[in-house]
Design an enzyme around this catalytic site. Structure first.
Site, short mmCIF file in Angstrom:
data_model
loop_
_atom_site.label_atom_id
_atom_site.label_comp_id
_atom_site.label_asym_id
_atom_site.label_seq_id
_atom_site.Cartn_x
_atom_site.Cartn_y
_atom_site.Cartn_z
N CYS A 51 0.96 -1.39 0.16
CA CYS A 51 -0.13 0.18 -0.01
C CYS A 51 0.99 1.23 0.00
CB CYS A 51 -1.06 0.10 1.35
SG CYS A 51 -1.92 -1.38 1.40
N ASN B 234 0.83 -0.28 6.23
CA ASN B 234 1.19 -1.11 4.79
C ASN B 234 1.88 -2.35 5.57
OD1 ASN B 234 2.05 -2.24 2.53
ND2 ASN B 234 4.01 -0.95 2.63
N ARG C 91 1.13 1.66 -6.04
CA ARG C 91 1.34 0.58 -4.93
C ARG C 91 0.14 0.17 -4.52
NH1 ARG C 91 6.23 0.75 -2.29
NH2 ARG C 91 4.99 -0.20 -0.39
N GLU D 94 8.45 -12.88 -24.88
CA GLU D 94 7.50 -11.85 -24.68
C GLU D 94 8.18 -10.42 -24.49
OE1 GLU D 94 4.79 -12.17 -21.07
OE2 GLU D 94 6.38 -12.94 -19.88
N TRP E 46 -3.86 -1.57 -1.61
CA TRP E 46 -3.76 -2.91 -2.13
C TRP E 46 -4.36 -4.00 -1.11
CZ3 TRP E 46 -3.57 -4.52 -6.93
CH2 TRP E 46 -3.07 -5.76 -7.27
#
Length: 609
Positions: A2, A100, A27, A489, A74
């Site tokens: 976070c 966090n 974040r 990729e 998050w």
């Protein structure tokens, strides 16, 4: 992962907090909120969704306060909604906290606090912090924070705002980043430097166990016992765009280097304190149903499918259950033999992968129990599965998955051990030994990241190649597939992965002088066979880069270059072996001038079939 901001000074706090959160939205973007002191009360403004949703709710309103804290989330514990958004308050509204990290013992603390009369509003682990402040406060926030952190297990960067002490902010850090910004008549806090750059380039980088006490005129840093720490000022020279990447040139490289932290977070709270057992409170399969499982099906797409291939080997070995691994876009169209005695594991970083979601629904239709392994709380896959094992990798910005993949691998080991424990297929000492080695993996990944010189030299010699091959046996073959995917990729080099024993069945026709062959050599039991395959490609004048475990140094006699990984339990080598392959792909792409973070034709989350 976070984002946290804090401000104390002479200016209006809210605009500074919102601006800082905008810089930290990479974040986390599940919700956003701020807390300020105004009219002798703590005012909370928060909203689920991206920061724009909070701004829309505020509709131009800006509190007049000059002190405040903010957070962009998050989600880990608790779905993304308004109630679970930070900041969180205590019962009386005297303390606001942003956090966090993961509080591992929050359930125990929550139960104890409830027994003391505290009332909880959210599902989050964070909410125990303001209630602990309320419980322990005796007139001094620094002493109170010291008492709180003695009670808390896990990782945290937390900042507290106290109504009774409006002229200071108190913050503490353990295993989660926190930076102090030094100003004139004002001071700042943030999870990362981008939130500070508009206001100051003079910072303190807090270390584990340190407490920061901010006033308008001063910043004092203390250790966990209250002794003053003499901090060296770190002057930030990065430009703003580079700062968002933590000083790295690309998000992908930053995320590769975040993998030790991601592994620690995914392990957090999932191992018994004595290291004897895996604890997966998220999985609630009745014991009777666990015993009746006669088949496991793992399904996913792309990188997540490669994690599933490792999972197939791990679960069969540890739990003694037959396992199928199937690409999600194929599973739903072949009438799979799945029933009520099947356990289906779906893996998706975003939790929104269309093919994986369709496979999940097909498994549910057939009566199977479904476990989702995903990185995103309250995603479609998480909502529709019976049980969810979250990977705490945090937001992944680069399209090519790195830290999400490595935490998916770790989740496969956790699930394998969980099934073995509950079905009695492993002895206690065997489980404890694997867990001991699991706990060492973050530091071992960090040691690999500190030694990337040989990779760069190999890249300089081979960055203009147009074809490459990856070979391995057993678990190494699954890792070879992921290494091959990473290279093609982002660098656009045509790359193929083969089970090493298959070379002689046609693929040797493509091995020509100087073509790069990456050989994985981490499995002791398969060492002689793999070396034999390396000799086969060397006989055709290929250039061989081997990735080998320490102790298998004999491979240097047949390979042109060897990258060594630390020794670990044989089953756990995929987590270590993939890291050099990620770096190889990254530096190849950079050398070829490719767009590393946003490769052509690809998207981060594939939400269409």
């Amino acid at each position: 992962m976070c984002g946290i901001v804090g401000y104390l000074g002479g200016r209006q706090a809210a605009p500074i907090l919102l601006e800082g959160l905008q810089k930290l939205e990479y974040r986390g973007y599940d919700s956003a909120g701020i807390a300020v002191i105004q009219n002798n009360a703590i005012e909370i403004l928060k909203k689920s969704g991206k920061l724009a949703q909070l701004r829309a709710q505020m509709n131009g309103y800006m509190p007049e306060s000059t002190a405040g804290i903010g957070h962009t989330r998050w989600a880990t514990h608790g779905r993304p909604n308004d109630v679970n958004a930070h900041p969180h308050l205590d019962c009386q509204g005297r303390f606001a906290v942003v956090h966090n990290g993961i509080i591992e013992n929050y359930l125990t603390l929550r139960e104890w606090l409830i027994s003391q009369g505290h009332v909880f509003r959210s599902e989050t682990d964070t909410e125990v912090l303001p209630h602990l402040l309320e419980e322990f406060y005796m007139g001094d926030m620094v002493e109170t924070i010291q008492r709180v952190i003695k009670k808390v297990d896990g990782s945290y960067a937390m900042v507290a705002l106290a109504l009774d002490e409006p002229n200071r902010l108190v913050a503490a850090r353990h295993d989660s980043p926190l930076v102090v910004g030094l100003g004139e008549g004002e001071n700042f806090l943030a999870s990362d430097i981008p939130a500070l750059l508009k206001h100051t380039r003079e910072t303190y980088i807090l270390e584990d166990g340190e407490i920061a006490v901010l006033t308008r005129q001063d910043v004092e840093v203390l250790d966990h016992s209250g002794r003053r720490v003499d901090k060296k000022v770190f002057h930030v020279k990065w430009e703003a765009a580079q700062a968002e990447k933590g000083g790295y040139d690309h998000f992908m490289l930053k995320e590769i280097h975040e993998q030790p932290r991601a592994l620690k977070d995914t392990l957090s709270g999932r191992i018994a304190q004595d290291g004897s057992r895996v604890i997966l409170n998220e999985i609630n399969i009745p014991q009777e149903q666990l015993q009746q499982i006669n088949k496991v099906v793992i399904t996913a797409c792309g990188t997540a499918f490669h994690a599933g291939l490792v999972g197939k080997n791990v679960i069969e070995t540890l739990a003694g259950i037959p396992v199928e691994a199937d690409i999600a876009s194929e599973l739903r169209y072949r009438n799979p033999l799945i029933d009520a005695n099947s356990l289906v594991i779906v893996i998706s970083q975003s939790g929104e992968t269309a093919d994986t979601l369709a496979a999940l629904r097909e498994a549910k239709r057939k009566g199977a129990r479904v476990i989702a392994v995903t990185n995103v709380v309250d995603s479609s896959v998480a909502r529709e599965a019976d049980d969810v094992l979250y990977t705490w990798a945090g937001p992944e910005i680069a399209v090519a998955s790195t830290k999400a993949y490595i935490t998916q691998l770790l989740s496969m080991y956790l699930l394998g051990l969980y099934l073995a424990q509950n079905r009695g297929t492993l002895k206690d000492r065997e489980i404890a030994q694997i867990i001991t080695d699991l706990r060492k993996l973050p530091d071992k990944v960090a040691s690999i990241l500190e030694n990337g010189t040989n990779i760069k030299e190999f890249v300089r010699e081979h960055c203009n190649c147009e074809n490459a091959f990856f070979i391995g046996r057993g678990l190494d073959y699954a890792v070879a597939m992921e290494g091959s995917l990473k290279l093609k990729e982002i660098s656009y080099i045509h790359a193929e992965a083969y089970a090493a024993g298959e070379l002689k069945h046609g693929t040797l026709a493509l091995i020509v002088k100087d073509v790069p062959v990456v050989a994985l050599v981490t499995q002791q039991a398969l060492y002689d066979k793999t070396v034999s395959n390396i000799k086969e490609v060397k006989a055709r004048e290929a250039t061989v880069l081997a990735v080998a475990t320490r102790g298998l140094e004999e491979v240097s006699k047949v390979a042109d270059e060897v990258l060594y990984i630390p020794r670990t339990h044989q089953m756990l080598t995929p987590i270590l072996a993939v890291v050099p392959l990620q770096l190889l792909a990254y530096y190849m792409a950079v050398s070829r001038g490719c767009d590393v973070d946003q490769p052509r034709n690809l998207a981060k989350s594939v939400t269409v079939e």
